[in-house]
Write a protein that holds these residues in place. Structure first.
Motif, PDB file in Angstrom:
ATOM      1  N   CYS A  40      35.322  44.200  42.893  1.00 18.39           N
ATOM      2  CA  CYS A  40      35.148  43.502  41.617  1.00 18.39           C
ATOM      3  C   CYS A  40      35.443  44.384  40.416  1.00 18.39           C
ATOM      4  O   CYS A  40      35.198  45.588  40.431  1.00 18.39           O
ATOM      5  CB  CYS A  40      33.721  42.984  41.501  1.00 18.39           C
ATOM      6  SG  CYS A  40      33.308  41.709  42.703  1.00 18.39           S
ATOM      7  N   TYR A  50      41.552  38.412  29.696  1.00 19.34           N
ATOM      8  CA  TYR A  50      40.825  37.278  30.283  1.00 19.34           C
ATOM      9  C   TYR A  50      41.678  36.007  30.194  1.00 19.34           C
ATOM     10  O   TYR A  50      41.873  35.313  31.193  1.00 19.34           O
ATOM     11  CB  TYR A  50      39.480  37.085  29.590  1.00 19.34           C
ATOM     12  CG  TYR A  50      38.715  35.891  30.079  1.00 19.34           C
ATOM     13  CD1 TYR A  50      37.960  35.955  31.245  1.00 19.34           C
ATOM     14  CD2 TYR A  50      38.732  34.684  29.384  1.00 19.34           C
ATOM     15  CE1 TYR A  50      37.251  34.853  31.711  1.00 19.34           C
ATOM     16  CE2 TYR A  50      38.031  33.577  29.839  1.00 19.34           C
ATOM     17  CZ  TYR A  50      37.291  33.670  31.007  1.00 19.34           C
ATOM     18  OH  TYR A  50      36.596  32.577  31.457  1.00 19.34           O
ATOM     19  N   ALA A  77      43.401  36.921  40.586  1.00 22.73           N
ATOM     20  CA  ALA A  77      42.088  37.114  39.977  1.00 22.73           C
ATOM     21  C   ALA A  77      41.255  35.849  40.110  1.00 22.73           C
ATOM     22  O   ALA A  77      41.705  34.757  39.775  1.00 22.73           O
ATOM     23  CB  ALA A  77      42.228  37.489  38.510  1.00 22.73           C
ATOM     24  N   PHE A  79      37.406  34.636  39.020  1.00 26.62           N
ATOM     25  CA  PHE A  79      36.201  34.995  38.279  1.00 26.62           C
ATOM     26  C   PHE A  79      34.974  34.545  39.054  1.00 26.62           C
ATOM     27  O   PHE A  79      34.907  33.408  39.534  1.00 26.62           O
ATOM     28  CB  PHE A  79      36.246  34.416  36.864  1.00 26.62           C
ATOM     29  CG  PHE A  79      37.205  35.184  36.004  1.00 26.62           C
ATOM     30  CD1 PHE A  79      36.774  36.287  35.284  1.00 26.62           C
ATOM     31  CD2 PHE A  79      38.545  34.853  35.968  1.00 26.62           C
ATOM     32  CE1 PHE A  79      37.665  37.035  34.534  1.00 26.62           C
ATOM     33  CE2 PHE A  79      39.447  35.592  35.218  1.00 26.62           C
ATOM     34  CZ  PHE A  79      39.001  36.681  34.501  1.00 26.62           C
ATOM     35  N   GLU A 108      32.348  39.220  31.931  1.00 27.39           N
ATOM     36  CA  GLU A 108      32.928  38.510  33.077  1.00 27.39           C
ATOM     37  C   GLU A 108      33.214  39.477  34.225  1.00 27.39           C
ATOM     38  O   GLU A 108      33.611  40.620  34.002  1.00 27.39           O
ATOM     39  CB  GLU A 108      34.233  37.819  32.689  1.00 27.39           C
ATOM     40  CG  GLU A 108      34.104  36.805  31.569  1.00 27.39           C
ATOM     41  CD  GLU A 108      33.487  35.484  31.997  1.00 27.39           C
ATOM     42  OE1 GLU A 108      33.302  35.265  33.219  1.00 27.39           O
ATOM     43  OE2 GLU A 108      33.208  34.669  31.103  1.00 27.39           O
ATOM     44  N   PHE A 110      35.366  39.700  37.963  1.00 24.58           N
ATOM     45  CA  PHE A 110      36.373  39.037  38.794  1.00 24.58           C
ATOM     46  C   PHE A 110      36.737  39.926  39.975  1.00 24.58           C
ATOM     47  O   PHE A 110      36.517  41.130  39.971  1.00 24.58           O
ATOM     48  CB  PHE A 110      37.627  38.665  37.982  1.00 24.58           C
ATOM     49  CG  PHE A 110      38.447  39.814  37.469  1.00 24.58           C
ATOM     50  CD1 PHE A 110      39.555  40.279  38.187  1.00 24.58           C
ATOM     51  CD2 PHE A 110      38.154  40.421  36.262  1.00 24.58           C
ATOM     52  CE1 PHE A 110      40.329  41.327  37.709  1.00 24.58           C
ATOM     53  CE2 PHE A 110      38.931  41.471  35.763  1.00 24.58           C
ATOM     54  CZ  PHE A 110      40.014  41.924  36.493  1.00 24.58           C
TER      55      PHE A 110
END
Length: 131
Positions: A40, A50, A77, A79, A108, A110
């Motif tokens: 992650c 993002y 990716a 999230f 965040e 991901f």
């Protein structure tokens, strides 16, 4: 996955690529962790990275060592932001607390789905692993 995690942690800074329209974008990252069996990464949903990953989740990460070895990690990716993931990230890298909290709405997390890593070196090493 451990080999990839260790490589990225040893490099300390690695570069994440995205696209915006038809223009490639690359920026340095420095945080990576294992969480729930996934490799992650963290960012802010206020940053262009993002929006770029949401628009096109295909990405590649590149890291290099001082002894002329490098790794390319590619995948999509996904999230997976939860309070648990945020808390773990903040515990592992306390300096993130200067920017984020478990309860904020901008932090965040991901991971890369269907990821593969290619390890290379100037001496001819070329090994691919699937995460």
């Amino acid at each position: 996955m451990n080999e990839v995690l260790t490589f990225l942690q040893d490099c300390r800074t690695f570069f994440v690529s995205t696209v915006e329209g038809n223009q490639p974008k690359v920026r340095p990252f420095g945080f990576v962790m294992e969480h729930n069996g996934k490799l992650c990464f963290a960012t802010s949903n206020q940053k262009p990275v993002y929006a770029q990953l949401k628009a096109n989740p295909n990405t590649e990460i590149c890291a290099a060592t001082k002894d002329a070895r490098w790794m390319r990690l590619s995948g999509k990716a996904v999230f997976c932001t939860t309070k648990e993931a945020k808390a773990k990230a903040l515990e592992l890298m306390p300096m993130l607390k200067q920017m984020y909290s478990v309860d904020d709405e901008i932090f965040e997390i991901f991971y890369l789905e269907n990821a593969s890593a290619n390890f290379c070196s100037m001496s001819g090493e070329n090994k691919t692993v699937t995460l």
